[in-house]
Scaffold this active site. Structure first.
Site, short mmCIF file in Angstrom:
data_model
loop_
_atom_site.label_atom_id
_atom_site.label_comp_id
_atom_site.label_asym_id
_atom_site.label_seq_id
_atom_site.Cartn_x
_atom_site.Cartn_y
_atom_site.Cartn_z
N ASP A 1 0.39 -0.99 0.27
CA ASP A 1 -0.02 -0.30 -0.22
C ASP A 1 0.85 1.48 0.82
OD1 ASP A 1 -2.27 2.00 -0.07
OD2 ASP A 1 -2.76 1.23 2.40
N HIS A 2 0.27 2.62 0.21
CA HIS A 2 1.40 3.83 -0.43
C HIS A 2 0.11 4.17 0.77
CE1 HIS A 2 1.24 2.82 -4.46
NE2 HIS A 2 2.10 2.99 -3.81
N GLN B 1 -4.96 3.19 0.12
CA GLN B 1 -5.86 2.96 0.27
C GLN B 1 -5.75 2.38 -1.77
OE1 GLN B 1 -8.86 2.07 2.03
NE2 GLN B 1 -8.08 2.97 3.45
N HIS B 2 -4.00 1.68 -1.63
CA HIS B 2 -4.06 1.63 -2.60
C HIS B 2 -3.14 -0.10 -2.66
CE1 HIS B 2 -2.58 5.92 -4.71
NE2 HIS B 2 -3.90 5.62 -4.34
N LEU B 3 -4.38 -0.70 -2.45
CA LEU B 3 -3.96 -2.31 -1.46
C LEU B 3 -3.52 -3.34 -3.00
CD1 LEU B 3 -6.29 -2.24 0.94
CD2 LEU B 3 -4.28 -1.25 1.47
#
Length: 542
Positions: free
Chosen positions: A299-300, A474-476
């Site tokens: 994630d970021h 929310q970049h899973l």
């Protein structure tokens, strides 16, 4: 609506999850009238207007009717992980940024042994989805696809000043970061049409809702993939999550999991696919030992620098009272307005240190600020925000089912910033964000720094601030990674088939071996476009 469902139905393909990947797959597979497809979604149909008006995400992102309200642990904190729970899934609640990543990201996937996933292999699938309304090169962008992607139409003088500040700081203006080169600054491209959000539900499902060979079932909480030996036969779901109302669907050809980087590994585990010791702990019968399931969570980790603004209105004031009414009227008239903007308006892709050959920082900017760094509650004063994260973090977390109950939230451990390189890159990014807000190009607007504020100067201070205020972007991705069978932690092969099992694929962000240098929605849609060709046995797009 669910009363029509029979106790057992049979389809060629059963897709679990109607999000960035599942909706695309349902569209492409059902385009063949000889094929039958069932798409099941745990949430309901996206009837709320807040799921369609771009700015409306603020009204639904914390509502469990439309989202899974997951939480992740990191460094003693709990961080919100809201995931969409409706047709379109997270594309119905996300920030609407269309960002593919760098060519090297996909070349790296191919170098890991995943044939067919280089940038030249995947570029045609990015173009296939896209209906880009901005100025573009046909080499990089598509027109006429289902997904509306637009260049920014709403401009603000503070945004223009920020882009100028970036250019004068060595981050040149770049109007098309999805083109030949990502590095630079400019306005984001968005999944927004003239007025409405272009979720995968709106783009890929609504136009085909009357196809006779496609069944879309909502309020269907999947409880298990069904196996005979190691062959996937179908799925079982509960209507509205009620364990007393089970429905079984059989798949003649394949079961395809597109439930996302959190729900896909959870469903695999409660179905008996995963690490044998963990399955025994949660009481799941062992179907296949596959220890990589749920690992490699990427994630970021986003940190925001906030400043108070002078000499200008910001979104904080423009979304109140009579000014908001003015924006509503502009939205109705189809004129540039605040209701049809993404929450992040400007991008800046930069470098954490000199001499690098590719950007390793992603930054965002908006002439707005949120209380305590949280999306949803604007500050009462005029504000602007520069956020930043490390593009390719090396820290990895995990997610695992806590039990075989499909209604129980999984354990999620994010492990942000555990790798020293991630700490170094992020500290550099935060310093750059602070410098950009204080740049002479913004001197007419910069009043004072609110976050992190005075006294935060050393790397230790900056990282302590990041640890307190950072959030998930929310970049899973990565929890059912693609890789060679020789890699014991790989979950799927290069055609997204689950290792060691038949007639079961994973098609979503969980298959990414490494996350793209970008938001993940665009790459996830690309994966689904490519997977559709694989599943139907069609030649790769060129």
């Amino acid at each position: 609506m669910n009363s029509k469902y029979r106790a057992e139905d049979i389809f060629d393909y059963v897709i679990v999850g109607a999000g960035a990947a599942g909706a695309v797959l349902a569209n492409r597979l059902s385009a063949d009238p000889a094929v039958t497809v069932c798409l099941i979604e745990a949430g309901g149909r996206n009837t709320s207007p807040w799921l369609h008006i771009p700015a409306g995400f603020i009204k639904v992102i914390k509502n469990p009717k439309w989202t899974w309200q997951f939480q992740a642990q990191t460094a003693g904190r709990m961080i919100a992980y809201p995931q969409g729970r409706t047709l379109g899934r997270t594309t119905a609640i996300n920030g609407m940024i269309y960002n593919r990543g760098q060519a090297q990201d996909f070349d790296d996937w191919a170098r890991m042994g995943n044939r067919g996933w280089s940038y030249q292999d995947v570029l045609p699938y990015f173009r296939r989805s896209e209906n880009f309304s901005g100025p573009s090169s046909p080499q990089f962008h598509g027109r006429g696809g289902p997904l509306n992607v637009s260049a920014a139409t709403w401009r603000h003088p503070i945004c223009d000043a920020f882009i100028a500040a970036a250019a004068q700081s060595g981050i040149p203006e770049n109007p098309d970061y999805n083109g030949a080169q990502q590095a630079g600054a400019g306005y984001f491209q968005r999944t927004i049409g003239s007025r409405f959000r272009s979720s995968t539900s709106n783009a890929f499902l609504r136009p085909i809702s009357r196809r006779g060979n496609l069944s879309i079932r909502t309020h269907a909480v999947c409880s298990a993939v069904l196996f005979e030996g190691r062959v996937a036969q179908g799925v079982r779901y509960f209507v509205d999550g009620d364990c007393n109302r089970p429905v079984t669907i059989r798949a003649r050809r394949e079961v395809i999991l597109s439930a996302g980087a959190i729900n896909t590994p959870r469903l695999l585990e409660i179905s008996g696919v995963g690490d044998a010791e963990h399955l025994a702990r949660i009481g799941a019968p062992l179907v296949h030992h596959l220890p990589g399931v749920g690992g490699n969570l990427g994630d970021h980790y986003s940190v925001r620098v906030v400043a108070r603004v002078r000499n200008s209105l910001t979104i904080n004031e423009m979304t109140r009272g009579g000014r908001l009414l003015k924006e509503v009227l502009r939205w109705i008239a189809g004129r540039p307005n605040l209701l049809a903007v993404s929450p992040s308006i400007v991008h800046w892709f930069g470098f954490s240190r000199p001499g690098m050959d590719r950007a390793d920082l992603q930054g965002v900017f908006t002439p707005a600020s949120y209380r305590e760094g949280a999306i949803g509650r604007l500050d009462g004063f005029p504000g602007m925000t520069a956020g930043v994260w490390a593009h390719r973090p090396l820290s990895r977390g995990h997610t695992h089912a806590r039990s075989i109950d499909p209604n129980e939230a999984p354990e999620i451990v994010a492990n942000y910033l555990v790798h020293p390189e991630d700490q170094s890159v992020l500290a550099s990014g935060i310093r750059q964000a602070r410098a950009l807000l204080r740049h002479p190009a913004l001197q007419n607007y910069f009043d004072d720094e609110v976050l992190p504020g005075g006294g935060v100067e050393t790397d230790a201070d900056i990282l302590a601030f990041a640890g307190r205020y950072g959030m998930s972007a929310q970049h899973l991705s990565g929890t059912a990674r693609m890789g060679l069978s020789a890699n014991p932690l790989a979950v799927v092969d290069a055609e997204l088939r689950v290792h060691g099992l038949d007639r079961l694929r994973v098609v979503d962000a969980s298959v990414m071996p490494t996350g793209p240098s970008a938001n993940t929605a665009a790459a996830t849609m690309m994966i689904a476009e490519k997977a559709a060709d694989m599943i139907l046995g069609r030649p790769a797009a060129a």
